[in-house]
Design a protein around this motif. Sequence first.
Motif, short mmCIF file in Angstrom:
data_model
loop_
_atom_site.label_atom_id
_atom_site.label_comp_id
_atom_site.label_asym_id
_atom_site.label_seq_id
_atom_site.Cartn_x
_atom_site.Cartn_y
_atom_site.Cartn_z
N GLU A 25 28.46 37.03 44.81
CA GLU A 25 27.52 36.01 44.33
C GLU A 25 27.56 34.75 45.20
O GLU A 25 26.53 34.09 45.39
N LYS A 26 28.74 34.41 45.71
CA LYS A 26 28.90 33.19 46.52
C LYS A 26 28.51 33.39 47.98
O LYS A 26 28.63 32.48 48.79
N GLY A 27 28.07 34.59 48.32
CA GLY A 27 27.62 34.84 49.69
C GLY A 27 28.71 35.20 50.66
O GLY A 27 28.48 35.21 51.88
N ILE A 28 29.91 35.48 50.17
CA ILE A 28 31.00 35.91 51.05
C ILE A 28 30.70 37.31 51.57
O ILE A 28 30.28 38.19 50.81
N LYS A 29 30.90 37.53 52.86
CA LYS A 29 30.52 38.79 53.49
C LYS A 29 31.62 39.84 53.48
O LYS A 29 31.35 41.04 53.50
N ALA A 30 32.89 39.39 53.48
CA ALA A 30 34.01 40.33 53.55
C ALA A 30 35.18 39.82 52.71
O ALA A 30 35.47 38.62 52.70
N VAL A 31 35.82 40.75 52.02
CA VAL A 31 37.00 40.42 51.22
C VAL A 31 38.14 41.33 51.64
O VAL A 31 37.98 42.57 51.69
N PHE A 32 39.28 40.74 51.96
CA PHE A 32 40.47 41.50 52.31
C PHE A 32 41.34 41.62 51.06
O PHE A 32 41.73 40.60 50.47
N VAL A 33 41.65 42.86 50.67
CA VAL A 33 42.38 43.13 49.43
C VAL A 33 43.53 44.08 49.72
O VAL A 33 43.55 44.76 50.76
N PRO A 34 44.52 44.17 48.82
CA PRO A 34 45.57 45.17 48.98
C PRO A 34 44.98 46.58 49.02
O PRO A 34 43.98 46.86 48.36
N ALA A 35 45.60 47.46 49.76
CA ALA A 35 45.09 48.83 49.90
C ALA A 35 44.98 49.53 48.54
O ALA A 35 44.04 50.31 48.32
N ASP A 36 45.90 49.22 47.63
CA ASP A 36 45.86 49.86 46.31
C ASP A 36 44.68 49.38 45.47
O ASP A 36 44.32 50.02 44.49
N ASN A 37 44.08 48.25 45.83
CA ASN A 37 42.93 47.73 45.09
C ASN A 37 41.60 48.02 45.77
O ASN A 37 40.54 47.65 45.26
N ALA A 38 41.65 48.66 46.93
CA ALA A 38 40.43 48.83 47.74
C ALA A 38 39.37 49.66 47.02
O ALA A 38 38.18 49.32 47.05
N ALA A 39 39.77 50.74 46.39
CA ALA A 39 38.79 51.60 45.71
C ALA A 39 38.10 50.84 44.58
O ALA A 39 36.88 50.94 44.39
N HIS A 81 39.65 45.94 31.84
CA HIS A 81 40.82 46.77 32.17
C HIS A 81 41.46 46.32 33.48
O HIS A 81 42.66 46.45 33.66
N SER A 82 40.64 45.77 34.38
CA SER A 82 41.17 45.31 35.67
C SER A 82 42.12 44.13 35.49
O SER A 82 43.21 44.12 36.06
N ILE A 83 41.72 43.14 34.71
CA ILE A 83 42.59 41.97 34.53
C ILE A 83 43.82 42.31 33.71
O ILE A 83 44.81 41.58 33.73
N SER A 84 43.77 43.45 32.97
CA SER A 84 44.92 43.87 32.17
C SER A 84 45.86 44.77 32.96
O SER A 84 46.90 45.18 32.45
N GLY A 85 45.47 45.12 34.19
CA GLY A 85 46.32 45.97 35.02
C GLY A 85 46.35 47.41 34.57
O GLY A 85 47.33 48.12 34.81
N LEU A 86 45.28 47.88 33.95
CA LEU A 86 45.25 49.24 33.41
C LEU A 86 44.48 50.22 34.29
O LEU A 86 44.28 51.37 33.92
N LEU A 87 44.03 49.76 35.46
CA LEU A 87 43.33 50.65 36.38
C LEU A 87 44.31 51.24 37.38
O LEU A 87 45.28 50.59 37.77
N SER A 88 44.06 52.46 37.80
CA SER A 88 44.87 53.09 38.84
C SER A 88 43.99 53.35 40.05
O SER A 88 42.77 53.38 39.93
N PRO A 89 44.59 53.53 41.24
CA PRO A 89 43.77 53.82 42.42
C PRO A 89 42.88 55.06 42.25
O PRO A 89 41.84 55.17 42.89
N ASP A 90 43.31 55.98 41.39
CA ASP A 90 42.52 57.20 41.17
C ASP A 90 41.32 56.98 40.26
O ASP A 90 40.36 57.73 40.30
N THR A 91 41.38 55.93 39.42
CA THR A 91 40.27 55.64 38.50
C THR A 91 39.87 54.18 38.66
O THR A 91 40.18 53.35 37.80
#
Length: 510
Positions: free
Chosen positions: A129-143, A250-260
């Motif tokens: 929304e803020k117009g950022i073109k790229a976000v660098f995230v941990p590999a486990d959060n990429a999906a 679920h994301s802010i609660s830490g209940l997501l896994s890389p598979d889902t």
Amino acid sequence: MFAKISSLGLFGLNAFPVDVEIDISRGSPQFDIVGLPDMVVRESRERIRAALRACSIEFPVASVMVNLAPADTKKSGSVHDMAIFVAVLKAMRMIDSSLDGCAFIGEVSLNGDIRHINGVLPMVMLAREKGIKAVFVPADNAAEASVISGIDIYAVKNAEELIRHFRGIELLQPHEHFIPPETAYNEVLDFADVRGQQSAKKALEIAAAGGHNALLIGSPGSGKSMLAKRMPSILPPLTFEEALETTKVHSISGLLSPDTPIITKRPFRAPHHTISSAGLAGGGTVPHPGEVSLAHNGLLFLDELAEFDRRTLEILRQPLEDRKVTIARASGTVTYPCTIMLIGAMNPCPCGYYGHPKRKCICPHKKVVSYLSKISGPLLDRFDLHIEAAPVEFSELSSTAKEEPSAEIRKRVIAARKIQAERFKGTSITCNALITSDKLQEMCPMDDGAVILMKNVFDKLGLSARAYDRILKVARTVADIDGNEVISKQHIAAAAQYRSLDRKYWSEGE
């Protein structure tokens, strides 16, 4: 030496932009972080020092000042570690490339690894929304982050990868956009396993088709929990917008896994009756979602309803009406969504056999009244359907005839939801249970016979205005299942029969 790097913060479901400003100047060697950081953010100083050593980079012997802007907004968690790490490298002139349009979120470990964080999805949504073109995230959060289209996501495993990328030695490639797979329903419990209980099955079908709350009451072993646990198999699929809303919680609660990385099935939450008020509605110093919000766009099942603490149950009254939970703390006020179907199951008395056709109840009358009074009138009024789970006969249990599978029931539920989607197009309403009072007459037209019967039901049962609205909404759903646009007498009759159990059981205390 000055540098500024973009990051993102999170408070509740609300993400906000953060500018990591750093100034390295001559002076006494020190490393300070300002801008309302909490203890975890302050501790990032030691993580950054250790990560730089792991990359064979000496921390500058100088006065290092980091400001997290805006300075009047509380910053919490380890989400800003990567941005601070990159800011230090940029200020030291170890990174020459422009970082405009890039944001960094992730925790940096002592050996330089980039660790998983919670709440990536709402932060990436804000970045787009803020117009950022790229976000660098941990590999486990990429999906999880790559669920959002229109923005490049870079998966970072460790600090060395980040340094090589910006020095042009080994470029990272944007993560492939994640496309949710088609949801499979063949692994869940099936209604074909339930013998008998045709009336209860039909009532739960109506509940699923219209998003209505339902209360199952009956003796032990009659199949209340068995029926409720099979509800996910007949619920309609999530729309992509609903899936994103649900996944954010679920994301802010830490209940997501890389598979889902995205929730594709409607949530089914079934907390134990010993749960606290904070566990059910949400809470904490920094308020976290409770079970009622984790069930957003899905189903909250409360088994042994009368065993829950009464004060805990009463907390549900306002969220069930407002479809949101607002939690106020000294650190701020957070609002979490909770558009849910509430399914409750309970015995009619402590021994469980009050009103049983063949077994005698051994509970004193006062105990029966006391037990049932744990469910207050206002809470009971919020259940659209009151369903009696009658004891199953031997002939039904021993029958070899096949019961209707969930797949067939689900087809009718989806067909009814499609009718509702067309009716509510252009509005925020998604199902009959959410029809607002101002649109009730428009969305629920009745023929003359239905009006007369509704008047008789209202007068005879002494209904409240809320009960009237709920009967009309249930009748709307019954009509949708039948494929009728106008509500007729039989639809009102079907809806009204599910409001009689409070007269059978709760009137005993009058």
